[in-house]
Design a protein around this motif. Structure first.
Motif, mmCIF file in Angstrom:
data_model
loop_
_atom_site.group_PDB
_atom_site.id
_atom_site.type_symbol
_atom_site.label_atom_id
_atom_site.label_comp_id
_atom_site.label_asym_id
_atom_site.label_seq_id
_atom_site.Cartn_x
_atom_site.Cartn_y
_atom_site.Cartn_z
ATOM 1 N N SER A 156 -27.622 18.427 3.456
ATOM 2 C CA SER A 156 -27.816 18.567 4.908
ATOM 3 C C SER A 156 -28.496 17.318 5.456
ATOM 4 O O SER A 156 -29.392 16.760 4.811
ATOM 5 C CB SER A 156 -28.700 19.797 5.193
ATOM 6 O OG SER A 156 -29.968 19.608 4.589
ATOM 7 N N LYS A 162 -29.240 19.565 12.227
ATOM 8 C CA LYS A 162 -29.709 19.952 13.560
ATOM 9 C C LYS A 162 -28.974 21.206 14.047
ATOM 10 O O LYS A 162 -29.582 22.190 14.476
ATOM 11 C CB LYS A 162 -29.469 18.785 14.509
ATOM 12 C CG LYS A 162 -30.244 18.848 15.772
ATOM 13 C CD LYS A 162 -30.156 17.537 16.517
ATOM 14 C CE LYS A 162 -30.743 17.693 17.902
ATOM 15 N NZ LYS A 162 -30.406 16.594 18.766
ATOM 16 N N LYS A 163 -27.628 21.131 13.914
ATOM 17 C CA LYS A 163 -26.799 22.233 14.428
ATOM 18 C C LYS A 163 -27.109 23.552 13.725
ATOM 19 O O LYS A 163 -27.105 24.612 14.335
ATOM 20 C CB LYS A 163 -25.332 21.850 14.184
ATOM 21 C CG LYS A 163 -24.315 22.758 14.773
ATOM 22 C CD LYS A 163 -22.937 22.122 14.837
ATOM 23 C CE LYS A 163 -22.476 21.467 13.556
ATOM 24 N NZ LYS A 163 -21.205 20.786 13.649
ATOM 25 N N LEU A 164 -27.390 23.471 12.416
ATOM 26 C CA LEU A 164 -27.581 24.688 11.631
ATOM 27 C C LEU A 164 -29.051 25.021 11.417
ATOM 28 O O LEU A 164 -29.389 25.924 10.632
ATOM 29 C CB LEU A 164 -26.848 24.546 10.290
ATOM 30 C CG LEU A 164 -25.327 24.360 10.461
ATOM 31 C CD1 LEU A 164 -24.667 24.008 9.158
ATOM 32 C CD2 LEU A 164 -24.686 25.600 11.066
ATOM 33 N N GLY A 165 -29.924 24.295 12.092
ATOM 34 C CA GLY A 165 -31.362 24.586 11.996
ATOM 35 C C GLY A 165 -31.894 24.427 10.589
ATOM 36 O O GLY A 165 -32.737 25.210 10.130
ATOM 37 N N MET A 166 -31.378 23.421 9.886
ATOM 38 C CA MET A 166 -31.806 23.222 8.489
ATOM 39 C C MET A 166 -32.674 21.974 8.387
ATOM 40 O O MET A 166 -32.548 21.050 9.178
ATOM 41 C CB MET A 166 -30.580 22.980 7.597
ATOM 42 C CG MET A 166 -29.807 24.218 7.262
ATOM 43 S SD MET A 166 -28.236 23.772 6.498
ATOM 44 C CE MET A 166 -28.707 23.570 4.804
ATOM 45 N N GLU A 167 -33.515 21.979 7.358
ATOM 46 C CA GLU A 167 -34.206 20.728 7.014
ATOM 47 C C GLU A 167 -33.169 19.759 6.474
ATOM 48 O O GLU A 167 -32.126 20.192 5.968
ATOM 49 C CB GLU A 167 -35.175 21.006 5.860
ATOM 50 C CG GLU A 167 -36.572 21.316 6.264
ATOM 51 C CD GLU A 167 -37.386 21.607 5.013
ATOM 52 O OE1 GLU A 167 -37.398 20.768 4.090
ATOM 53 O OE2 GLU A 167 -37.978 22.693 4.980
ATOM 54 N N GLU A 168 -33.479 18.479 6.494
ATOM 55 C CA GLU A 168 -32.586 17.504 5.875
ATOM 56 C C GLU A 168 -32.808 17.480 4.362
ATOM 57 O O GLU A 168 -33.897 17.810 3.875
ATOM 58 C CB GLU A 168 -32.862 16.101 6.437
ATOM 59 C CG GLU A 168 -32.474 15.966 7.894
ATOM 60 C CD GLU A 168 -32.256 14.517 8.297
ATOM 61 O OE1 GLU A 168 -33.167 13.715 8.091
ATOM 62 O OE2 GLU A 168 -31.159 14.207 8.814
#
Ligand code: ADP
Ligand code: UDP
Length: 295
Positions: A156, A162-168
């Motif tokens: 990610s 950003k779109k999926l509300g995930m950490e990188e």
């Protein structure tokens, strides 16, 4: 200096480890003359002379500027089916709103792309690469670019996170593939293969070939970058059609178009340093180039 039969390539002249000329003997006498090769970081003003490693000397000149993009210029040549791509140091982000310069980037991206494209050719992915002319310029096969940006992700990051509300930096269960419609006016919108078919951007056969090649590119690059201590987070590639319709990989593979993180420290070694004002942008590009070990 040995006397040659015809124009005989004798030796490469080096300065600071860089080839700066070809020593040549003429047919009639033994006086050698030097054909300079301009390996400067700036663009060559002169016809470019290429040692094709077979002792022959080719000349290839840029003719008309066909297109100037954000990162490269594309020129026609005397061959209707070949172009010269010239890589710039210009950097843009956020749809061209942020502009800057990454010193030395053009040379790194040119040489890195060619290095990776050679590797991909060996693994069965056809590419547009014909011949590297100098640090910044390469002869490529002219294609009609399929107007799809093909994005593969292994972890990610960026718009996906950003779109999926995930950490990188979260490893994905399997690689993903997505398309953007390559259209600056529309800001390269996200589309799927049904849109691509409906808008006649590509045929089903082309989408199948692109998808197959894109995953091979991912497998090859992931393994290769891992051997350099780098995680391939995600990347964008472009494909084109030759005159006979064959699909080949075109454009570039570089820290501009890939997210590359150091395996140990997770330090970003790519254009995100520019996008996000992280500093040490040139150092990151140079570090990737150093690890590639390109001579
Ligand atoms: P952009 O158009 O996104 O600003 P660049 O500055 O990288 O991008 O410009 C290079 C352009 O050349 C791109 O639009 C790319 O699709 C195109 N291109 C890359 N390889 C080839 C090729 N072999 N034949 C024709 N066009 C190409
Ligand atoms: N990318 C690119 N050109 C683009 C958009 C994306 O080379 O016009 C690359 C980007 O460097 C990253 C990957 O594609 O390696 C995925 O980018 P993302 O969709 O996350 O968009 P970003 O966050 O870069 O806007």
């Amino acid at each position: 200096m040995p006397k040659g039969k015809k124009r005989k390539f004798v030796e490469k002249r080096k300065r600071c480890g860089r080839i700066v000329g070809l020593a040549v003997c003429s047919e009639k006498d033994s006086i050698a003359f030097i054909i300079p090769i301009y390996y400067n970081f700036s663009e060559s003003k002169y016809p470019i002379i290429v040692d094709n490693k077979k002792g022959q000397v080719n000349t290839m000149e840029k003719k008309e500027l066909l297109y100037e993009g954000k990162a490269k210029k594309v020129y026609t040549t005397k061959h209707p089916d070949q172009l010269i791509v010239s890589y710039k140091d210009d950097a843009t982000a956020f749809d061209g709103q942020k502009k800057g310069t990454i010193v030395g980037k053009g040379a790194i991206n040119n040489r890195m792309t060619n290095h990776i494209f050679k590797l991909l050719e060996q693994k069965g992915v056809p590419t547009h690469l014909v011949e590297e002319l100098n640090d910044r310029e390469t002869v490529v096969k002219k294609v009609e670019i399929v107007p799809l940006e093909v994005i593969i992700r292994n972890y990610s990051a960026g718009s996906f996170a950003k779109k999926l509300g995930m950490e990188e930096g979260i490893k994905l269960a399997c690689p993903t593939l997505e398309f953007s419609y390559k259209n600056d006016d529309l800001h390269d919108p996200f589309i799927n293969s049904y849109y691509a078919l409906a808008l006649k951007l590509a045929t089903q056969e082309e989408i199948d070939a692109i998808t197959k090649y894109a995953f091979v590119v991912n497998d090859v690059m992931q393994e290769y970058f891992a051997s350099l201590g780098i995680d391939l987070i995600d990347f964008k590639i472009e494909f084109g059609r030759l005159a006979d319709g064959t699909i080949i990989l075109a454009d570039e593979v570089s820290p501009d178009t890939c997210r590359l993180w150091d395996k140990e420290t997770h330090e970003k070694l790519d254009k995100d340093r520019f996008r996000r004002d992280l500093g040490n942008v040139e150092d990151a590009y140079n570090e990737v180039f150093r690890r590639l070990g390109i001579q």
